[in-house]
Design a protein around this motif. Structure first.
Motif, PDB file in Angstrom:
ATOM      1  N   ALA A 152      47.597  21.802  -7.774  1.00 32.96           N
ATOM      2  CA  ALA A 152      46.709  22.823  -8.266  1.00 32.96           C
ATOM      3  C   ALA A 152      46.420  24.254  -7.986  1.00 32.96           C
ATOM      4  O   ALA A 152      46.417  25.008  -8.472  1.00 32.96           O
ATOM      5  N   ILE A 153      46.110  23.752  -6.305  1.00 35.09           N
ATOM      6  CA  ILE A 153      45.690  25.355  -5.788  1.00 35.09           C
ATOM      7  C   ILE A 153      47.275  26.529  -5.525  1.00 35.09           C
ATOM      8  O   ILE A 153      46.979  27.681  -5.998  1.00 35.09           O
ATOM      9  N   GLY A 154      48.066  25.822  -5.567  1.00 30.89           N
ATOM     10  CA  GLY A 154      49.497  26.475  -5.382  1.00 30.89           C
ATOM     11  C   GLY A 154      49.844  27.322  -5.681  1.00 30.89           C
ATOM     12  O   GLY A 154      50.038  28.311  -6.242  1.00 30.89           O
ATOM     13  N   VAL A 155      49.610  25.787  -7.196  1.00 27.28           N
ATOM     14  CA  VAL A 155      50.136  27.079  -8.733  1.00 27.28           C
ATOM     15  C   VAL A 155      48.927  27.788  -8.614  1.00 27.28           C
ATOM     16  O   VAL A 155      50.029  29.381 -10.245  1.00 27.28           O
ATOM     17  N   ALA A 156      48.556  27.695  -9.055  1.00 22.18           N
ATOM     18  CA  ALA A 156      47.048  28.705  -9.557  1.00 22.18           C
ATOM     19  C   ALA A 156      47.358  30.081  -8.669  1.00 22.18           C
ATOM     20  O   ALA A 156      46.758  31.070  -9.631  1.00 22.18           O
ATOM     21  N   GLU A 157      47.444  30.156  -7.732  1.00 20.03           N
ATOM     22  CA  GLU A 157      47.625  31.425  -7.107  1.00 20.03           C
ATOM     23  C   GLU A 157      48.834  32.134  -8.170  1.00 20.03           C
ATOM     24  O   GLU A 157      48.445  33.615  -8.091  1.00 20.03           O
ATOM     25  N   PRO A 158      50.183  31.894  -8.513  1.00 20.59           N
ATOM     26  CA  PRO A 158      50.692  33.336  -9.203  1.00 20.59           C
ATOM     27  C   PRO A 158      50.581  32.982 -10.396  1.00 20.59           C
ATOM     28  O   PRO A 158      50.767  34.519 -11.611  1.00 20.59           O
ATOM     29  N   VAL A 159      49.553  32.295 -11.571  1.00 17.74           N
ATOM     30  CA  VAL A 159      48.136  31.998 -12.494  1.00 17.74           C
ATOM     31  C   VAL A 159      47.982  33.702 -12.526  1.00 17.74           C
ATOM     32  O   VAL A 159      47.393  34.639 -12.868  1.00 17.74           O
ATOM     33  N   ALA A 160      46.596  33.365 -10.895  1.00 17.05           N
ATOM     34  CA  ALA A 160      45.831  34.997 -10.474  1.00 17.05           C
ATOM     35  C   ALA A 160      46.516  35.678 -10.318  1.00 17.05           C
ATOM     36  O   ALA A 160      45.355  36.896 -11.113  1.00 17.05           O
ATOM     37  N   VAL A 161      47.377  36.002 -10.571  1.00 14.82           N
ATOM     38  CA  VAL A 161      48.311  36.873 -10.135  1.00 14.82           C
ATOM     39  C   VAL A 161      48.599  37.763 -11.358  1.00 14.82           C
ATOM     40  O   VAL A 161      47.838  39.426 -11.567  1.00 14.82           O
ATOM     41  N   LEU A 162      48.573  37.629 -12.861  1.00 13.75           N
ATOM     42  CA  LEU A 162      47.560  37.336 -13.806  1.00 13.75           C
ATOM     43  C   LEU A 162      46.203  37.963 -14.531  1.00 13.75           C
ATOM     44  O   LEU A 162      46.096  39.264 -14.558  1.00 13.75           O
ATOM     45  N   THR A 163      45.800  37.136 -13.877  1.00 13.00           N
ATOM     46  CA  THR A 163      43.939  36.959 -14.541  1.00 13.00           C
ATOM     47  C   THR A 163      43.606  37.803 -13.158  1.00 13.00           C
ATOM     48  O   THR A 163      42.349  38.320 -13.644  1.00 13.00           O
ATOM     49  N   GLY A 164      43.802  38.204 -12.014  1.00 16.00           N
ATOM     50  CA  GLY A 164      43.427  39.035 -11.183  1.00 16.00           C
ATOM     51  C   GLY A 164      42.826  38.131  -9.856  1.00 16.00           C
ATOM     52  O   GLY A 164      43.043  36.358 -10.293  1.00 16.00           O
ATOM     53  N   PRO A 165      42.890  38.218  -7.811  1.00 13.53           N
ATOM     54  CA  PRO A 165      43.434  37.142  -7.504  1.00 13.53           C
ATOM     55  C   PRO A 165      41.611  36.487  -7.613  1.00 13.53           C
ATOM     56  O   PRO A 165      41.127  35.253  -7.157  1.00 13.53           O
ATOM     57  N   ARG A 166      40.412  37.441  -7.940  1.00 14.25           N
ATOM     58  CA  ARG A 166      39.275  36.409  -7.919  1.00 14.25           C
ATOM     59  C   ARG A 166      38.667  35.116  -9.163  1.00 14.25           C
ATOM     60  O   ARG A 166      37.932  34.514  -8.541  1.00 14.25           O
ATOM     61  N   SER A 167      40.122  35.183  -9.392  1.00 14.23           N
ATOM     62  CA  SER A 167      39.845  33.831 -10.578  1.00 14.23           C
ATOM     63  C   SER A 167      40.714  32.695  -9.921  1.00 14.23           C
ATOM     64  O   SER A 167      41.364  31.811 -10.115  1.00 14.23           O
ATOM     65  N   ALA A 168      41.259  32.696  -8.692  1.00 16.38           N
ATOM     66  CA  ALA A 168      42.179  31.652  -8.119  1.00 16.38           C
ATOM     67  C   ALA A 168      40.316  30.654  -7.917  1.00 16.38           C
ATOM     68  O   ALA A 168      39.823  31.190  -7.102  1.00 16.38           O
ATOM     69  N   PRO A 169      40.879  29.272  -7.720  1.00 21.81           N
ATOM     70  CA  PRO A 169      40.164  28.340  -7.621  1.00 21.81           C
ATOM     71  C   PRO A 169      39.433  28.507  -6.682  1.00 21.81           C
ATOM     72  O   PRO A 169      38.168  28.766  -6.558  1.00 21.81           O
ATOM     73  N   LEU A 170      39.818  29.022  -5.282  1.00 24.20           N
ATOM     74  CA  LEU A 170      39.363  28.843  -3.761  1.00 24.20           C
ATOM     75  C   LEU A 170      38.694  30.041  -4.239  1.00 24.20           C
ATOM     76  O   LEU A 170      37.478  29.576  -3.594  1.00 24.20           O
ATOM     77  N   ILE A 171      38.925  31.506  -4.181  1.00 23.13           N
ATOM     78  CA  ILE A 171      38.652  32.102  -4.223  1.00 23.13           C
ATOM     79  C   ILE A 171      37.043  31.979  -4.893  1.00 23.13           C
ATOM     80  O   ILE A 171      36.511  32.664  -4.607  1.00 23.13           O
ATOM     81  N   ALA A 172      37.113  31.340  -6.438  1.00 24.21           N
ATOM     82  CA  ALA A 172      36.046  31.322  -7.927  1.00 24.21           C
ATOM     83  C   ALA A 172      35.248  30.820  -6.903  1.00 24.21           C
ATOM     84  O   ALA A 172      33.489  31.054  -7.045  1.00 24.21           O
ATOM     85  N   VAL A 173      35.419  30.102  -6.259  1.00 24.90           N
ATOM     86  CA  VAL A 173      34.232  28.858  -6.261  1.00 24.90           C
ATOM     87  C   VAL A 173      34.029  29.080  -4.283  1.00 24.90           C
ATOM     88  O   VAL A 173      32.538  28.989  -4.645  1.00 24.90           O
ATOM     89  N   GLY A 174      34.939  29.968  -4.225  1.00 23.22           N
ATOM     90  CA  GLY A 174      34.322  30.344  -2.332  1.00 23.22           C
ATOM     91  C   GLY A 174      33.003  31.936  -2.306  1.00 23.22           C
ATOM     92  O   GLY A 174      31.824  31.277  -2.108  1.00 23.22           O
ATOM     93  N   GLY A 175      33.400  32.604  -3.519  1.00 21.41           N
ATOM     94  CA  GLY A 175      32.783  32.977  -4.015  1.00 21.41           C
ATOM     95  C   GLY A 175      31.179  32.196  -4.744  1.00 21.41           C
ATOM     96  O   GLY A 175      30.024  33.498  -4.786  1.00 21.41           O
ATOM     97  N   LEU A 176      31.882  31.940  -5.530  1.00 19.77           N
ATOM     98  CA  LEU A 176      30.182  30.940  -5.890  1.00 19.77           C
ATOM     99  C   LEU A 176      28.883  30.417  -4.626  1.00 19.77           C
ATOM    100  O   LEU A 176      28.130  30.309  -4.210  1.00 19.77           O
TER     101      LEU A 176
END
Length: 550
Positions: free
Chosen positions: A17-41
């Motif tokens: 789940a986390i690994g696949v989300a990383e390349p998707v976040a390249v398109l939407t912005g690194p802050r949208s990656a789950p680990l980063i988004a939850v960490g920001g929260l």
């Protein structure tokens, strides 16, 4: 399925789940990656004492510690979900769905987010759930054998037992009987693999999926780096200042071993902020809005800012989280446009006593308007130590204000300056228990010798730094073992907005000793002895260093 395999299946599903989300976040912005988004929260909601504990323990590595801790906690929860899924698949899938929802909510609530920011968590959660299903109920489950069609005998060789479908025992429950009839009529029979083959297939699945997740995650991180602004930063040519920084006087840097240099190199300058991923702001698209309670709102591009007259100044910045004797402080040569001139141009309205700086990631700080207009060298900075701002220190533009702690003044990646009032708006740290205004307190620090240094009896140089930005340091005193205070020698400095180095010659005698230092600023105020924590407006106390002389 054993508990160990179930836990490993859960961890693998989370990794996918986390690994696949990383390349998707390249398109939407690194802050949208789950680990980063939850960490920001987590950064936003964690209790303030815990944040200060993390800064005190990990210093400038607090963000790495947070991400590692979040990943470890996620792995533990994923292992638990795997065990639950082995008992009841729906429980594991519900857990993954909950985490995907948390990731989406965290991404969508960040400043400047849009609907696409939910995509990495959505895609990652879906593939994570599919992975968990594959291990628990699908083709990778324990003892799941391949389904192979039986060999159809030729009519002339068929035995009576082969001439028709097998019939279930008369005593079989209706559901079992129906299932047996369906399987027999379909001509398929399950083949149960041996235990070793089942284990090998499970481990191959874990290795393949975990490897794929690692490649996807690292690939996404690499692609995100390729989309960074390093090339744009290298292309920036800083203008020549109309008012260069005064030269550093001879002797300002005492060059004593272990003593902090007068000018802090960019790579060693402390970094404390709330950004888990360094914002990548393209100077070609950067805009600054100065608005709010002003008569003449203003918007500037990066080229507009570079075209304005620039000044260059040495200014020491300090973090309010700096403990007594801490190193969350640094001195650099900054290039920028005076904020006073910009504020004069927009003409603040009566009562607009606060300037709210907003970062591209939504972080805010509130600076007294009067401080920015009182003649000090408050800058909208574009350069640091002769080069464009490092990306992690606010490229392309940040605020630098001498005499105030960074949490009320040093907005990095700044895109807005809004004129308002302290009565109408609380910046990021104020609701979290910090003072609305944070003037820097008079402080001093012993850099040499340090606690673990081995000293020899005889002459010892005690040296350090002292600071009281925008007031300046008048005197530094040192004492040994609660004895009389001795005045140290102050090195020359550039201005009252920088720290100053100091030194004192000590005739050390064998044994255990305690060194203490205190400073007095140009207004005659001596730093207090009483130790106070960093919250709500900066630490106080004398820096004390125990030493052993052989």
């Amino acid at each position: 399925m054993s508990r160990g395999r179930a836990a490993l299946a859960g961890v693998t599903a989370a990794a996918v789940a986390i690994g696949v989300a990383e390349p998707v976040a390249v398109l939407t912005g690194p802050r949208s990656a789950p680990l980063i988004a939850v960490g920001g929260l987590v950064v936003d909601v964690v209790p303030e004492p815990l944040k200060q504990f993390a800064i005190a323990v990990f210093g400038t590595y607090d963000k790495i510690a947070l991400l590692v801790g979040t990943a470890v906690l996620l792995a533990a929860i994923a292992a638990l979900l795997g065990v639950l899924a082995a008992r009841r698949l729906l429980l594991g899938l519900a857990g993954i769905a909950a985490f995907a929802a948390l990731g989406m909510a965290s991404a969508l609530t960040r400043a400047g987010a849009d609907a696409l920011d939910a995509l990495p968590s959505l895609v990652g959660g879906a593939l994570g759930a599919l992975t968990l299903w594959a291990f628990v109920a699908g083709p990778l489950r324990e003892n799941a054998g391949p389904w192979t069609p039986p060999t159809t005998p030729r009519p002339e060789t068929a035995t009576p037992a082969q001439s028709g479908p097998a019939q279930p025992p008369a005593s079989a429950p209706p559901a079992v009987a129906a299932l047996a009839r369906d399987e027999a009529s379909a001509g398929w029979e399950p083949q149960e693999p041996a235990g070793d083959e089942s284990r090998r297939r499970f481990l191959r699945g874990v290795g393949l999926l975990a490897g794929t997740a690692a490649v996807a995650g690292l690939g996404g991180h690499w692609l995100a780096g390729r989309r960074g602004v390093s090339a744009a930063r290298e292309a920036v040519r800083l203008p020549t200042p109309v008012a260069p920084a005064p030269p550093v006087p001879a002797g300002a840097d005492l060059s004593v071993n272990r003593l902090a240099p007068f000018v802090t190199p960019n790579r060693e300058f402390y970094r404390i902020d709330t950004a888990l991923v360094v914002p990548q702001v393209d100077p070609a698209t950067w805009r600054l809005r100065i608005h709010g309670r002003v008569r003449r709102p203003l918007e500037l591009s990066f080229d507009d800012l570079l075209a304005r007259p620039m000044v260059e100044r040495h200014i020491t910045l300090a973090c309010v989280s700096n403990e007594v004797g801490g190193d969350l402080i640094g001195n650099a040569r900054w290039l920028g446009v005076p904020l006073r001139e910009l504020l004069d141009e927009v003409e603040p309205e009566e009562g607009a006593d606060q300037v709210v700086g907003r970062s591209v990631d939504g972080w805010t700080c509130g600076t007294p308007t009067a401080v920015l207009r009182d003649g000090r060298d408050a800058l909208l900075a574009v350069g640091m130590n002769g080069e464009p701002l490092p990306v992690e220190h606010g490229f392309p533009v940040r605020m630098v204000v001498p005499g105030l702690y960074g949490y009320v003044s040093a907005c990095k990646w700044v895109t807005e300056l809004e004129l308002t009032s302290f009565a109408d708006f609380d910046a990021y740290w104020v609701p979290r228990g910090w003072s609305a205004q944070g003037p820097i307190k008079t402080q001093s620090r012993i850099d040499a010798p340090r606690r673990r240094d081995g000293l020899t009896a005889g002459p010892v140089t005690v040296a350090g730094v002292a600071w009281a930005q925008h007031r300046g340091i008048r005197r530094v005193e040192v004492r040994v073992d609660d004895g009389p205070w001795h005045e140290a020698t102050l090195a020359p400095t550039v201005s009252v907005d920088t720290w100053v180095q100091w030194s004192w010659r000590w005739d050390a005698t064998p044994g255990d000793h305690t060194l203490q230092v205190r400073a007095t600023d140009a207004a005659g105020e001596t730093q207090p002895e009483q130790r106070r924590p960093v919250a709500p407006d900066g630490a106080t106390g004398w820096h004390t260093v125990p030493v052993k002389v052989g």
